[in-house]
Motif scaffolding. Structure first.
Motif, mmCIF file in Angstrom:
data_model
loop_
_atom_site.group_PDB
_atom_site.id
_atom_site.type_symbol
_atom_site.label_atom_id
_atom_site.label_comp_id
_atom_site.label_asym_id
_atom_site.label_seq_id
_atom_site.Cartn_x
_atom_site.Cartn_y
_atom_site.Cartn_z
ATOM 1 N N ARG A 18 13.764 -23.752 18.380
ATOM 2 C CA ARG A 18 13.596 -24.463 17.117
ATOM 3 C C ARG A 18 13.604 -23.494 15.936
ATOM 4 N NH1 ARG A 18 15.320 -28.405 19.227
ATOM 5 N NH2 ARG A 18 14.093 -29.647 20.643
ATOM 6 N N PRO A 19 14.274 -23.883 14.851
ATOM 7 C CA PRO A 19 14.268 -23.039 13.651
ATOM 8 C C PRO A 19 12.858 -22.722 13.159
ATOM 9 C CG PRO A 19 15.913 -24.774 13.441
ATOM 10 C CD PRO A 19 15.130 -25.060 14.688
ATOM 11 N N ALA A 20 11.950 -23.685 13.236
ATOM 12 C CA ALA A 20 10.575 -23.457 12.778
ATOM 13 C C ALA A 20 9.915 -22.339 13.591
ATOM 14 C CB ALA A 20 9.752 -24.742 12.886
ATOM 15 N N PHE A 21 10.202 -22.277 14.877
ATOM 16 C CA PHE A 21 9.653 -21.213 15.716
ATOM 17 C C PHE A 21 10.173 -19.856 15.249
ATOM 18 C CE2 PHE A 21 10.053 -18.311 19.293
ATOM 19 C CZ PHE A 21 8.740 -18.255 19.731
ATOM 20 N N LEU A 22 11.472 -19.778 14.986
ATOM 21 C CA LEU A 22 12.052 -18.521 14.504
ATOM 22 C C LEU A 22 11.426 -18.111 13.171
ATOM 23 C CD1 LEU A 22 15.822 -19.101 15.380
ATOM 24 C CD2 LEU A 22 14.208 -17.582 16.544
ATOM 25 N N GLU A 24 8.450 -18.843 12.119
ATOM 26 C CA GLU A 24 7.084 -18.382 12.409
ATOM 27 C C GLU A 24 7.075 -16.923 12.879
ATOM 28 O OE1 GLU A 24 5.459 -21.044 15.309
ATOM 29 O OE2 GLU A 24 5.603 -22.763 13.958
ATOM 30 N N GLN A 25 8.135 -16.510 13.538
ATOM 31 C CA GLN A 25 8.254 -15.132 14.024
ATOM 32 C C GLN A 25 8.775 -14.195 12.936
ATOM 33 O OE1 GLN A 25 6.903 -14.809 17.071
ATOM 34 N NE2 GLN A 25 6.769 -17.038 16.968
ATOM 35 N N GLY A 26 9.116 -14.750 11.779
ATOM 36 C CA GLY A 26 9.635 -13.939 10.676
ATOM 37 C C GLY A 26 11.106 -13.589 10.819
ATOM 38 N N ILE A 27 11.835 -14.351 11.623
ATOM 39 C CA ILE A 27 13.239 -14.059 11.893
ATOM 40 C C ILE A 27 14.119 -14.494 10.727
ATOM 41 C CG2 ILE A 27 15.191 -14.497 13.452
ATOM 42 C CD1 ILE A 27 12.787 -12.800 14.616
ATOM 43 N N GLN A 28 14.981 -13.579 10.297
ATOM 44 C CA GLN A 28 15.956 -13.855 9.241
ATOM 45 C C GLN A 28 17.391 -13.821 9.759
ATOM 46 O OE1 GLN A 28 15.236 -11.046 6.060
ATOM 47 N NE2 GLN A 28 13.060 -11.513 6.025
ATOM 48 N N LEU A 29 17.596 -13.155 10.901
ATOM 49 C CA LEU A 29 18.928 -13.027 11.484
ATOM 50 C C LEU A 29 18.848 -13.308 12.976
ATOM 51 C CD1 LEU A 29 21.955 -12.160 11.220
ATOM 52 C CD2 LEU A 29 21.195 -9.836 11.767
ATOM 53 N N LEU A 30 19.642 -14.272 13.439
ATOM 54 C CA LEU A 30 19.741 -14.583 14.865
ATOM 55 C C LEU A 30 21.080 -14.081 15.379
ATOM 56 C CD1 LEU A 30 18.628 -15.946 17.434
ATOM 57 C CD2 LEU A 30 19.797 -18.047 16.680
ATOM 58 N N ILE A 31 21.011 -13.115 16.276
ATOM 59 C CA ILE A 31 22.204 -12.604 16.943
ATOM 60 C C ILE A 31 22.366 -13.429 18.210
ATOM 61 C CG2 ILE A 31 23.279 -10.626 18.068
ATOM 62 C CD1 ILE A 31 21.561 -8.820 16.241
ATOM 63 N N CYS A 32 23.479 -14.109 18.318
ATOM 64 C CA CYS A 32 23.649 -15.101 19.366
ATOM 65 C C CYS A 32 24.836 -14.772 20.267
ATOM 66 C CB CYS A 32 23.836 -16.463 18.713
ATOM 67 S SG CYS A 32 23.743 -17.832 19.857
ATOM 68 N N ASP A 33 24.571 -14.635 21.547
ATOM 69 C CA ASP A 33 25.622 -14.517 22.545
ATOM 70 C C ASP A 33 26.348 -15.861 22.631
ATOM 71 O OD1 ASP A 33 26.983 -13.296 24.859
ATOM 72 O OD2 ASP A 33 25.792 -14.682 26.055
ATOM 73 N N ILE A 34 27.546 -15.851 23.175
ATOM 74 C CA ILE A 34 28.336 -17.078 23.275
ATOM 75 C C ILE A 34 28.447 -17.553 24.725
ATOM 76 C CG2 ILE A 34 30.633 -18.079 22.955
ATOM 77 C CD1 ILE A 34 30.983 -16.110 20.583
ATOM 78 N N ASP A 35 29.087 -16.729 25.555
ATOM 79 C CA ASP A 35 29.438 -17.135 26.916
ATOM 80 C C ASP A 35 28.214 -17.348 27.789
ATOM 81 O OD1 ASP A 35 32.182 -17.062 26.394
ATOM 82 O OD2 ASP A 35 32.281 -14.917 26.821
ATOM 83 N N ASN A 36 28.093 -18.574 28.256
ATOM 84 C CA ASN A 36 27.016 -19.041 29.124
ATOM 85 C C ASN A 36 25.657 -19.062 28.432
ATOM 86 O OD1 ASN A 36 26.977 -20.405 31.485
ATOM 87 N ND2 ASN A 36 27.318 -18.639 32.787
ATOM 88 N N THR A 37 25.659 -18.813 27.121
ATOM 89 C CA THR A 37 24.465 -19.021 26.303
ATOM 90 C C THR A 37 24.631 -20.328 25.537
ATOM 91 O OG1 THR A 37 23.984 -16.665 26.084
ATOM 92 C CG2 THR A 37 23.089 -18.108 24.385
ATOM 93 N N LEU A 38 25.741 -20.452 24.810
ATOM 94 C CA LEU A 38 26.031 -21.679 24.058
ATOM 95 C C LEU A 38 26.999 -22.604 24.787
ATOM 96 C CD1 LEU A 38 26.441 -20.204 20.453
ATOM 97 C CD2 LEU A 38 24.428 -21.330 21.435
ATOM 98 N N VAL A 39 27.981 -22.024 25.433
ATOM 99 C CA VAL A 39 28.983 -22.794 26.180
ATOM 100 C C VAL A 39 29.374 -22.011 27.435
ATOM 101 C CG1 VAL A 39 29.970 -23.937 24.122
ATOM 102 C CG2 VAL A 39 30.942 -21.774 24.941
#
Length: 174
Positions: A18-22, A24-39
């Motif tokens: 959840r964005p609210a959780f991020l 709360e952690q003070g996150i400003q940048l989410l580095i996101c893997d693609i393969d088998n993480t999102l699709v």
């Protein structure tokens, strides 16, 4: 040593993040893997659920960047039309690409989170950089052949993490 393979947060699916959780952690940048993480690795473009997830993160004021060990053509095809920067052939878990991201986005490591499905690449690399790490279960069980090798070692690490009480595969935080 096992600390390098231990995520800060463990979820059953990326949509549980959840964005609210991020925030709360003070996150400003989410580095996101693609393969088998999102699709799955063999799905070229994001589905509606992935697009909605990415939009919810952006709407919360958190920047997103894609990272992948896959080739540029695959990553560019996935990112097309999303207005999300990407870094292909990142050579995770090596820190070079992560360092470049810190410089490119002008952020400090304590406001960065990494979302991925592999202990041996995503979590190890991000923990070496001292980012906030989020492990998600694989979207599907099928993998690329070189990832299958990583999964063998990953299962050994999961066993060690279980014995030490640090993490149990399939016992999620959310």
């Amino acid at each position: 040593m096992l600390k390098l393979f231990t995520p800060n947060y463990y979820i059953h699916r990326y949509t549980a993040l959840r964005p609210a959780f991020l925030k709360e952690q003070g996150i400003q940048l989410l580095i996101c893997d693609i393969d088998n993480t999102l699709v799955p690795h063999d799905v070229a473009v994001p589905d509606d659920e992935a697009i909605a997830f990415l939009k919810s993160i952006q709407d919360a004021g958190i920047q997103i960047v894609f990272i992948s060990n896959n080739v540029e053509e695959r990553v560019a095809t996935f990112a097309k039309g999303l207005n999300i920067p990407f870094y292909p052939f990142a050579m995770k878990p090596l820190p070079k690409t992560y360092r470049k991201m810190l410089k490119d986005f002008h952020v400090k490591r304590d406001v960065v989170a990494v979302l991925g499905d592999q202990l041996m690449t995503d979590i190890l690399g991000a923990n070496v950089m001292r980012f906030y790490t989020i492990l998600t279960a694989q979207v599907v069980e099928r993998d690329l052949s070189f990832t299958k090798v990583n999964r063998v070692f990953e299962n050994i690490v999961f066993s060690l993490l279980k014995v030490t009480g640090k993490l149990v595969k399939g016992e999620y935080d959310e």
